[in-house]
Design an enzyme around this catalytic site. Structure first.
Site, PDB file in Angstrom:
ATOM      1  N   MET A   1       0.846  -1.193   0.000  1.00 24.75           N
ATOM      2  CA  MET A   1       0.000   0.000   0.000  1.00 24.75           C
ATOM      3  C   MET A   1       0.887   1.251   0.000  1.00 24.75           C
ATOM      4  O   MET A   1       0.417   2.352   0.292  1.00 24.75           O
ATOM      5  CB  MET A   1      -0.944   0.000   1.206  1.00 24.75           C
TER       6      MET A   1
ATOM      7  N   HIS B   1       9.388  -3.385   3.638  1.00 26.11           N
ATOM      8  CA  HIS B   1       8.928  -3.613   2.253  1.00 26.11           C
ATOM      9  C   HIS B   1      10.113  -3.902   1.330  1.00 26.11           C
ATOM     10  O   HIS B   1      10.035  -4.751   0.449  1.00 26.11           O
ATOM     11  CB  HIS B   1       8.225  -2.365   1.705  1.00 26.11           C
TER      12      HIS B   1
ATOM     13  N   LEU C   1       8.757  -2.996  11.962  1.00 26.94           N
ATOM     14  CA  LEU C   1       8.609  -1.883  11.011  1.00 26.94           C
ATOM     15  C   LEU C   1       7.208  -1.909  10.422  1.00 26.94           C
ATOM     16  O   LEU C   1       6.700  -2.961  10.053  1.00 26.94           O
ATOM     17  CB  LEU C   1       9.659  -2.002   9.901  1.00 26.94           C
TER      18      LEU C   1
HETATM   19  O1  PAF Z   1      -0.196  -5.818   3.531  1.00 25.97           O
HETATM   20  C1  PAF Z   1      -0.620  -4.893   2.810  1.00 25.97           C
HETATM   21  O2  PAF Z   1       0.053  -3.877   2.608  1.00 25.97           O
HETATM   22  C2  PAF Z   1      -1.979  -5.020   2.162  1.00 25.97           C
HETATM   23  O3  PAF Z   1      -2.884  -5.668   2.995  1.00 25.97           O
HETATM   24  C3  PAF Z   1      -1.940  -5.688   0.772  1.00 25.97           C
HETATM   25  C4  PAF Z   1      -1.456  -7.130   0.853  1.00 25.97           C
HETATM   26  C5  PAF Z   1      -1.005  -4.902  -0.151  1.00 25.97           C
HETATM   27  C6  PAF Z   1      -3.339  -5.700   0.156  1.00 25.97           C
HETATM   28  O4  PAF Z   1      -3.849  -4.423   0.001  1.00 25.97           O
END
Ligand code: PAF
Length: 284
Positions: free
Chosen positions: A30, A37, A186
């Site tokens: 997101m 990430h 995080l």
């Molecule tokens: O973990 C997340 O950031 C969200 O739940 C995802 C998997 C991108 C779905 O919107």
């Protein structure tokens, strides 16, 4: 690195890569990317040849009164960080591209039981929103592998079950939780913590670790351990949502058959809802 907003253009680019024999890796996010990430992107890069990262703040997984409007949107900084990791393509669809007929009539994908407990109990419909958008993204990208963080352990379990139940030909990879030096998991939501709350936040992880140590030392009075942990969190200033010792594969109560225990917690610190977890082998 190319950025796509159109589903068709993205699919054409992926098709070209696939024709060239390249394995497609996918990291759904997101946005508001942090080191956690980026570790998913690095894992995808290690296991595939062409990595697509999606950035989409999915309204379908936010409940009324949650932080949809205020959720941080930082595309410029995210793009720079992704380029530095060697990410190949960013997919940034609009809400209209994802839900052209609106959300109220959107076909939904729902994973029963696993979606109803823990975070699902306090955020009704949240995981249906996640599994629906992830299914759509999987159909758009058609990756060989998809990478998710273990911080959202319940989400990872639900996606693994969905992929298995629906025979989706995608390998799901889990990556261990990235942590700050003081142990705080995080999360994009850490940015909501005030200066006074930030030093308290790692107490969530410390409480989970203390519980893990107690179990490893042979204490299997799980409800007592849960109650003790809830009290410790309250005393530190949290409003615990749940603190649960569960079977890691079913997220149900631990039984004699349990192969691995998961300790999962969610708690509010001021306006910020934090989650964390750990896993361990049951004591002999
Ligand atoms: O973990 C997340 O950031 C969200 O739940 C995802 C998997 C991108 C779905 O919107």
């Amino acid at each position: 690195m190319q950025t796509f907003t159109s589903i068709k253009a993205l699919q054409e680019a992926i098709h070209t890569q696939r024709l060239a024999g390249r394995k497609i890796g996918f990291v759904p996010t997101m946005g508001n990317l942090h080191e956690g990430h980026l570790s998913l992107v690095r894992k995808a890069k290690e296991l595939s040849d062409f990595v697509v990262t999606s950035i989409f703040v999915n309204p379908l997984q936010f409940g009324a009164g949650e932080d949809l409007e205020n959720y941080p949107r930082t595309l410029e900084a995210d793009s720079q960080q992704l380029a530095a990791q060697g990410n190949d393509a960013i997919f940034v669809p609009s809400v209209v591209a994802m839900y052209p007929r609106g959300m109220s009539t959107q076909t939904q994908v729902s994973v029963p039981e696993l979606s109803e407990t823990l975070c699902g109990a306090s955020r009704p419909g949240h995981f249906d929103g996640v599994t629906t958008v992830v299914t759509k993204l999987f159909n758009m990208v058609q990756p060989d592998i998809a990478v998710f963080g273990e911080k959202d352990f319940q989400q990872l379990s639900i996606i693994r079950k969905m992929v298995d139940d629906l025979c989706m030909p995608i390998e799901i990879i889990g990556v261990p939780t990235g942590r700050a030096n003081d142990g705080l998991a995080l999360s994009s939501r850490n940015g909501y913590l005030t200066v006074d709350e930030r030093p308290i936040a790692p107490e969530l992880n410390r409480t989970i670790q203390a519980c893990k140590e107690a179990i490893l030392a042979g204490n299997t009075h799980f409800s007592e351990l849960e109650a003790r942990a809830n009290l410790r969190l309250q005393n530190a200033g949290f409003k615990p949502d749940y603190f649960a010792i569960r079977d890691s594969s079913t997220l149900a109560e631990v039984t004699e058959q349990t192969q691995e225990i998961a300790i999962l917690a969610a708690a509010r610190l001021g306006a910020t809802r934090l989650i964390d977890n750990t896993r361990l082998a049951p004591p002999k």
